[in-house]
Design a protein around this motif. Structure first.
Motif, PDB file in Angstrom:
ATOM      1  N   HIS A  61    -125.068  70.991 -24.393  1.00  0.00           N
ATOM      2  CA  HIS A  61    -124.107  70.823 -23.296  1.00  0.00           C
ATOM      3  C   HIS A  61    -123.185  69.639 -23.574  1.00  0.00           C
ATOM      4  CE1 HIS A  61    -123.447  71.273 -18.691  1.00  0.00           C
ATOM      5  NE2 HIS A  61    -122.350  70.836 -19.293  1.00  0.00           N
ATOM      6  N   HIS A  63    -118.927  68.555 -23.841  1.00  0.00           N
ATOM      7  CA  HIS A  63    -117.498  68.866 -23.651  1.00  0.00           C
ATOM      8  C   HIS A  63    -116.684  68.003 -24.618  1.00  0.00           C
ATOM      9  CE1 HIS A  63    -118.039  70.859 -19.611  1.00  0.00           C
ATOM     10  NE2 HIS A  63    -119.119  70.091 -19.596  1.00  0.00           N
ATOM     11  N   LYS A 148    -120.352  80.623 -19.904  1.00  0.00           N
ATOM     12  CA  LYS A 148    -120.610  79.729 -18.788  1.00  0.00           C
ATOM     13  C   LYS A 148    -119.746  80.099 -17.595  1.00  0.00           C
ATOM     14  CE  LYS A 148    -120.658  74.909 -17.415  1.00  0.00           C
ATOM     15  NZ  LYS A 148    -120.170  73.542 -17.635  1.00  0.00           N
ATOM     16  N   HIS A 235    -127.546  71.477 -15.958  1.00  0.00           N
ATOM     17  CA  HIS A 235    -127.659  70.178 -15.274  1.00  0.00           C
ATOM     18  C   HIS A 235    -128.248  70.224 -13.856  1.00  0.00           C
ATOM     19  CE1 HIS A 235    -123.870  71.364 -13.473  1.00  0.00           C
ATOM     20  NE2 HIS A 235    -123.145  71.051 -14.521  1.00  0.00           N
TER      21      HIS A 235
HETATM   22 ZN   LIG Z   1    -120.745  70.128 -18.215  1.00  0.00          ZN
END
Ligand SMILES: [Zn+2]
Length: 453
Positions: A61, A63, A148, A235
């Motif tokens: 995970h 970005h 996602k 998360h």
């Molecule tokens: Zn994220």
């Protein structure tokens, strides 16, 4: 310790193998592990007795925001930070790059700009948005490891969220190709409308209550149950939602969940006024909640601990001068995940071997990356020399990501990454800039073509 830049053998008295620390020598050829043998002190690299040899971590995970938002992060800086944190494989999120990765063309544009920049290996998540439902299999075929979606506004206009019918549609579509949907699970009906909240953290916490997660997680479980598809909750912050997850798993729903270092190590009670570096969604909750998360880590309910490395510019973090409603939400943690979690685990008397699976094989399984995160023959020689008794001071000049914002800034954490090998090449060593950019893309093998009906 002598650090051969391309050793053919690395020996350590404490090598993490099959869930425990043992003496071993790892033999390497052409970037691959060829054998794991008894400890041999004549190896090219002999890890000092006070340090351990770990498989490179997997962070599913992350970005990196390139192309398009390179003022926030980029492949060069983000993967350098990963290597410095002992992470040798990242799975990159479909936002906040521009374009967002919701079409094969956008994935191709993203892949193009990675050239020469990758310090570690990378795989890609695609995105499921209202506009591309019905075309998710194409995104998987193009080389993503899953897609996602959000159930609440994502924070950027170009990545819309799915309502209940769309969530079912996405999962039903993915079930046909056995694709994975990963879900940002906050329910918009339980979130306060956007706007200023002031500089006290408590107001922000109240604006995204536990029910916002519990309701959304229940929706995902229901849709996964109905469609038979595979779903993963990203998360998880609300520990009180974990019984739902436990029950769903016991019922055979194909569900996995992750939590993040910030939820396991920081608490709402200690967030200073105006400290936007601590703002993320869902929020860091209270200390009692954190106990529930650790219970979920220890009993196997939580499959992975991953960073949700989500950087932005200082300007976005400073929007509203510390107003928790106005500042950008996101914590940059790919470099500090291991030491943050280890600091807290050790304080709790939890061994390193208990948390490592959630930072190696756990996220690898989530992202469908086979046996990544293990030291075993035929695996890439992704190795980390980690000194668990050392300390790391978190200072801006040692953070390798673009904007050196961190809730752990100026803190001293337990453990230190001394060296990181990627495909057998020394890529990071403490106190130095990144040495090599030999990271590679991981593209899942395309699914076999369907026989015509
Ligand atoms: Zn994220």
């Amino acid at each position: 310790m002598h650090l051969d830049p391309r050793p053919s053998s690395v020996a350590a008295r404490r090598t993490f193998l099959d869930g425990a620390f043992r003496p071993a020598t790892v033999r390497i050829q052409d970037g691959l592990i060829t054998a794991v043998e008894p400890f041999d002190e004549r190896a090219d690299v002999v890890v000092p007795a006070e340090a351990t040899l770990l498989p490179g971590l997997v962070d599913s995970h992350v970005h990196l925001n390139e192309p398009g938002r390179t003022a926030w992060e980029g492949f060069a800086t983000g993967t350098a930070a990963a290597a410095a944190g002992g992470v040798t494989t990242v799975v990159e999120m479909p936002l906040n790059s521009l374009p967002v990765t919701t079409t094969p063309q956008a994935l191709a544009a993203k892949r193009k700009v990675t050239a020469g920049k990758l310090a570690v290996d990378i795989a890609y998540w695609g995105g499921a948005v209202p506009e591309n439902l019905g075309h998710l299999a194409e995104l998987l075929a193009a080389g993503t490891v899953g897609v996602k979606c959000f159930l609440a506004p994502s924070g950027i206009e170009e990545f819309g969220h799915l309502d209940d019918a769309q969530l079912h549609a996405a999962l039903a579509e993915l079930a046909v190709v056995d694709g994975l949907l990963i879900v940002h699970a906050e329910d918009p009906a339980h979130l306060a409308p956007p706007g200023p909240l002031g500089t006290h953290y408590a107001a922000f916490l109240d604006s995204r209550p536990p029910a916002s997660e519990a309701v959304a997680i229940a929706r995902v479980i229901e849709a996964a149950r109905a469609t038979g598809a595979r779903a993963h909750i990203v998360h998880v912050s609300d520990g009180a939602s974990l019984p739902l997850v436990r029950q769903a798993k016991a019922d055979g729903v194909r569900l996995s969940v992750e939590t993040c270092p910030h939820y396991l190590t920081l608490t709402a009670e200690t967030v200073p006024d105006g400290a936007a570096s601590h703002k993320c969604c869902p929020p860091i909750r209270g200390a009692a909640n954190q106990e529930l998360l650790w219970a979920g880590v220890l009993d196997g309910t939580i499959d992975a601990i991953v960073s949700d490395h989500s950087p932005s510019t200082p300007e976005l973090k400073e929007t509203g001068d510390g107003d928790f409603g106005l500042a950008w939400g996101g914590i940059a943690g790919v470099q500090t995940g291991l030491i943050a979690v280890w600091t807290e685990a050790r304080r709790r008397g939890i061994g390193l071997e208990r948390i490592l699976p959630l930072m190696t094989t756990g996220p690898a399984r989530v992202a469908g990356l086979g046996s990544r995160g293990t030291i075993a023959p035929q695996e890439p020689a992704h190795l980390v020399v980690f000194a668990p008794d050392s300390h790391t001071q978190i200072r801006p000049e040692t953070l390798q990501y673009r904007n050196t914002i961190s809730p752990w800034l100026h803190r001293t954490l337990t453990g230190a990454v001394a060296a990181t090998y990627v495909h057998g090449d020394l890529t990071f060593t403490a106190g130095h800039a990144i040495l090599r950019r030999g990271g590679r893309e991981i593209l899942p093998a395309p699914a076999p073509a369907k026989e015509p009906a």
